[in-house]
Motif scaffolding. Structure first.
Motif, PDB file in Angstrom:
ATOM      1  N   THR A 261       0.849  -1.187   0.000  1.00  0.00           N
ATOM      2  CA  THR A 261       0.000   0.000   0.000  1.00  0.00           C
ATOM      3  C   THR A 261       0.881   1.231   0.000  1.00  0.00           C
ATOM      4  N   ALA A 262       0.382   2.312  -0.602  1.00  0.00           N
ATOM      5  CA  ALA A 262       1.141   3.554  -0.648  1.00  0.00           C
ATOM      6  C   ALA A 262       0.194   4.718  -0.829  1.00  0.00           C
ATOM      7  N   VAL A 263       0.484   5.834  -0.134  1.00  0.00           N
ATOM      8  CA  VAL A 263      -0.262   7.067  -0.327  1.00  0.00           C
ATOM      9  C   VAL A 263       0.394   7.825  -1.467  1.00  0.00           C
ATOM     10  N   CYS A 265       1.632  10.739  -3.812  1.00  0.00           N
ATOM     11  CA  CYS A 265       2.087  12.106  -3.547  1.00  0.00           C
ATOM     12  C   CYS A 265       1.126  13.119  -4.159  1.00  0.00           C
ATOM     13  N   GLY A 266       0.745  14.110  -3.347  1.00  0.00           N
ATOM     14  CA  GLY A 266      -0.045  15.217  -3.856  1.00  0.00           C
ATOM     15  C   GLY A 266      -1.520  14.934  -4.023  1.00  0.00           C
ATOM     16  N   ARG A 267      -2.010  13.783  -3.543  1.00  0.00           N
ATOM     17  CA  ARG A 267      -3.414  13.442  -3.753  1.00  0.00           C
ATOM     18  C   ARG A 267      -3.965  12.689  -2.556  1.00  0.00           C
ATOM     19  N   ASP A 268      -5.275  12.814  -2.322  1.00  0.00           N
ATOM     20  CA  ASP A 268      -5.944  12.003  -1.304  1.00  0.00           C
ATOM     21  C   ASP A 268      -6.243  10.644  -1.917  1.00  0.00           C
ATOM     22  N   THR A 269      -5.190   9.864  -2.108  1.00  0.00           N
ATOM     23  CA  THR A 269      -5.335   8.588  -2.808  1.00  0.00           C
ATOM     24  C   THR A 269      -4.394   7.548  -2.213  1.00  0.00           C
ATOM     25  N   VAL A 270      -4.917   6.351  -2.010  1.00  0.00           N
ATOM     26  CA  VAL A 270      -4.106   5.226  -1.549  1.00  0.00           C
ATOM     27  C   VAL A 270      -4.083   4.173  -2.654  1.00  0.00           C
ATOM     28  N   GLN A 271      -2.891   3.678  -2.962  1.00  0.00           N
ATOM     29  CA  GLN A 271      -2.761   2.576  -3.913  1.00  0.00           C
ATOM     30  C   GLN A 271      -2.640   1.263  -3.149  1.00  0.00           C
ATOM     31  N   ILE A 272      -3.388   0.254  -3.589  1.00  0.00           N
ATOM     32  CA  ILE A 272      -3.317  -1.085  -2.997  1.00  0.00           C
ATOM     33  C   ILE A 272      -2.867  -2.059  -4.076  1.00  0.00           C
ATOM     34  N   ARG A 273      -1.787  -2.772  -3.801  1.00  0.00           N
ATOM     35  CA  ARG A 273      -1.264  -3.777  -4.719  1.00  0.00           C
ATOM     36  C   ARG A 273      -1.743  -5.155  -4.287  1.00  0.00           C
ATOM     37  N   PRO A 274      -1.980  -6.043  -5.241  1.00  0.00           N
ATOM     38  CA  PRO A 274      -2.345  -7.415  -4.870  1.00  0.00           C
ATOM     39  C   PRO A 274      -1.150  -8.119  -4.229  1.00  0.00           C
ATOM     40  N   PRO A 275      -1.386  -9.139  -3.400  1.00  0.00           N
ATOM     41  CA  PRO A 275      -0.279  -9.831  -2.726  1.00  0.00           C
ATOM     42  C   PRO A 275       0.648 -10.578  -3.678  1.00  0.00           C
ATOM     43  N   SER A 276       0.167 -10.893  -4.883  1.00  0.00           N
ATOM     44  CA  SER A 276       1.001 -11.569  -5.866  1.00  0.00           C
ATOM     45  C   SER A 276       0.573 -11.119  -7.258  1.00  0.00           C
ATOM     46  N   LYS A 277       1.381 -11.457  -8.266  1.00  0.00           N
ATOM     47  CA  LYS A 277       1.080 -11.045  -9.628  1.00  0.00           C
ATOM     48  C   LYS A 277      -0.256 -11.624 -10.098  1.00  0.00           C
TER      49      LYS A 277
END
Length: 338
Positions: A261-263, A265-277
């Protein structure tokens, strides 16, 4: 190749006809297709670099158009991923070279795949987690890379040559690199162009094999207040640096630094990555959404319900808009995905 396409560049003696022939054989990787990435990519494509790979995890929004020169209102309206919008525009500018855009969030595995046969990497990212990862990958595979940063009217640039110069890890203890962001201080387009002018000039020197011309210093400037500074940093190189020292271990390539997960930069947005490809079927996602507004293009699906909006990518990533709270974002994610 058009006979006089690069004639003005070839008349510049440090490049010349021989340098132009070297350029057409070289491969540049740009991480990030925002303001810095778009500007650098266009300059390199117009200059005749033989192969360009540009990578970005996001899509075009209206706030990008003020400074991200490859993108149009149509790109923003359709939420086209930046990497694909850039690829399409760059191919219109120069159809004679190889250009490939990748929609992805780079972590160790992606970077180690992309770096193969690359001659120089340009940093156009918006966060230090990715930069530190990039620093370690480039040290491990002995690939030069060029750091760039921009906020407000300020900018900075630095060229890292593995085995010769201090790396970014070395610099963090001595040079004030962190601070404000575009979210807190904004950014003006001329500052972007100034940073990429330094980055691309340094890249050209590497690509035509004129390393003697490299500036060899950390560059900082403030266009609004007419300040320009260069710092000699050769003495900050550390023998015990974990990224470039004698016994380098490349710490940012370890699993604990691979974020899910990552917030943004510059936005009210969180990125969520799947645990695997994975490859996400966007049509199946669409069918599972009972209500709300859905928009879809060949690259992503946008779902809005009330004040909540989520964007699903084919590589499994999801952007949760309207929050910087990772826990809240995960809760919204699991309500939809399960």
């Amino acid at each position: 190749m058009s006979f006089d396409r690069y004639s003005r560049q070839e008349r510049f003696q440090p490049i010349g006809n021989l340098g132009q022939k070297k350029l057409i054989k070289k491969h540049v990787l740009i991480i990030g297709a925002g303001a810095l990435g778009a500007s650098s990519a266009e300059q390199l494509v117009r200059g005749g670099v033989g192969r360009l790979t540009i990578v970005d995890r996001d899509y075009v929004e209206w706030s990008n158009l003020q400074r991200q020169q490859l993108f149009t209102e149509e790109h923003a309206n359709q939420r086209i991923p930046k990497a694909k919008a850039a690829e399409s525009k760059l191919k219109e500018i120069n159809s004679e070279i190889q250009i490939q855009g990748h929609i992805m969030d780079v972590q160790r595995e992606e970077l180690e795949m992309l770096i193969d046969q690359v001659d120089v990497v340009l940093d156009a990212t918006d966060n230090f987690d990715t930069r530190m990862l990039l620093n370690d990958v480039c040290q491990k595979y002995c690939v030069p890379w060029i750091y760039g940063g921009c906020v407000g009217s300020h900018g900075m640039s630095y060229t890292v040559i593995p085995g010769e110069t201090p790396c970014l890890q070395c610099l963090l203890e001595s040079v004030p690199i962190g601070g404000a962001t575009c979210d807190t201080a904004g950014v003006i387009s001329p500052a972007v162009q100034m940073v990429t002018a330094h980055q691309v000039a340094e890249a050209l020197k590497i690509l035509v094999e004129d390393k003697e011309a490299l500036i060899g210093k950390f560059v900082m400037f403030d266009l609004w207040n007419h300040h320009y500074t260069t710092l000699k940093v050769n003495r900050v190189k550390r023998k015990n640096c974990p990224s470039c020292g004698v016994n380098a271990v490349y710490p940012y390539l370890s699993p604990k630094y691979q974020t899910k997960t990552a917030v943004l930069c510059g936005r009210d947005t969180v990125q969520i990555r799947p645990p695997s490809k994975m490859v996400r079927n966007l049509d199946e996602v669409r069918m599972s959404l009972i209500d709300g507004e859905v928009e879809q293009n060949p690259f992503l699906l946008s779902y809005k319900k009330g004040d909540q909006r989520m964007v699903f990518f084919k590589d499994g990533r999801v952007l949760v808009h309207g929050t910087k709270d990772i826990t809240e974002a995960r809760n919204l994610y699991h309500k939809i995905i399960g």
